[in-house]
Design a protein around this motif. Structure first.
Motif, mmCIF file in Angstrom:
data_model
loop_
_atom_site.group_PDB
_atom_site.id
_atom_site.type_symbol
_atom_site.label_atom_id
_atom_site.label_comp_id
_atom_site.label_asym_id
_atom_site.label_seq_id
_atom_site.Cartn_x
_atom_site.Cartn_y
_atom_site.Cartn_z
ATOM 1 N N ILE A 52 0.840 -1.204 0.000
ATOM 2 C CA ILE A 52 0.000 0.000 0.000
ATOM 3 C C ILE A 52 0.873 1.252 0.000
ATOM 4 O O ILE A 52 0.638 2.191 -0.762
ATOM 5 N N GLU B 52 2.397 1.963 -3.431
ATOM 6 C CA GLU B 52 1.430 2.558 -4.365
ATOM 7 C C GLU B 52 1.151 4.017 -4.013
ATOM 8 O O GLU B 52 1.118 4.876 -4.897
ATOM 9 N N PHE C 272 -10.219 6.573 -0.379
ATOM 10 C CA PHE C 272 -10.301 5.485 0.584
ATOM 11 C C PHE C 272 -11.747 5.179 0.920
ATOM 12 O O PHE C 272 -12.578 6.074 0.970
#
Length: 130
Positions: A107, A110, A122
């Motif tokens: 995560i 990225e 999100f």
């Protein structure tokens, strides 16, 4: 969750000393409230959030992405909550388990490649905390 625990939970929905319904923006009146301050969708959301069903990595070893894609939303939801982080690697047909450390590293990689924080979106749900 069982009838007794579910009824107790429903009695707390949208109450001054309880919690907000996970499915809507029910009004929060200042005066007295009815013991059952939720609609049918709220009741379904509560029952859904209270699920004790769990999906293990073996579930994803059994079902490929293409098999899961033809299942109904209802069927998918009834399988339960994830028990570990999962990843779909490039050109693979199945999700596979990944450690929390590796998940956070993937995560972070990225997110760090984004040109701006505005490029990230999100989504969380009640199921994210179990």
């Amino acid at each position: 969750m069982g009838l007794l625990r579910m009824t107790r939970a429903w009695l707390g929905v949208n109450q001054k000393t309880g919690f907000d319904c996970p499915s809507c923006a029910w009004a929060d009146p200042d005066g007295n409230r009815h013991p059952f301050e939720f609609c049918e969708n709220g009741a379904k959301a509560m029952a859904d959030e209270a699920s004790t069903s769990r999906i293990t990595p073996e579930f994803f070893a059994r079902y490929s992405i293409s098999e899961l894609s033809v299942k109904s939303d209802y069927w998918l939801n009834r399988q339960g909550r994830l028990t570990s982080p999962m990843i779909l690697r490039p050109r693979e047909a199945h999700y596979e388990p990944i450690s929390w450390n590796d998940a956070f590293q993937a995560i972070a990689k990225e997110l760090n490649q984004l040109g701006s924080p505005d490029e990230a979106v999100f989504y969380t749900s009640g199921k994210a905390n179990q």
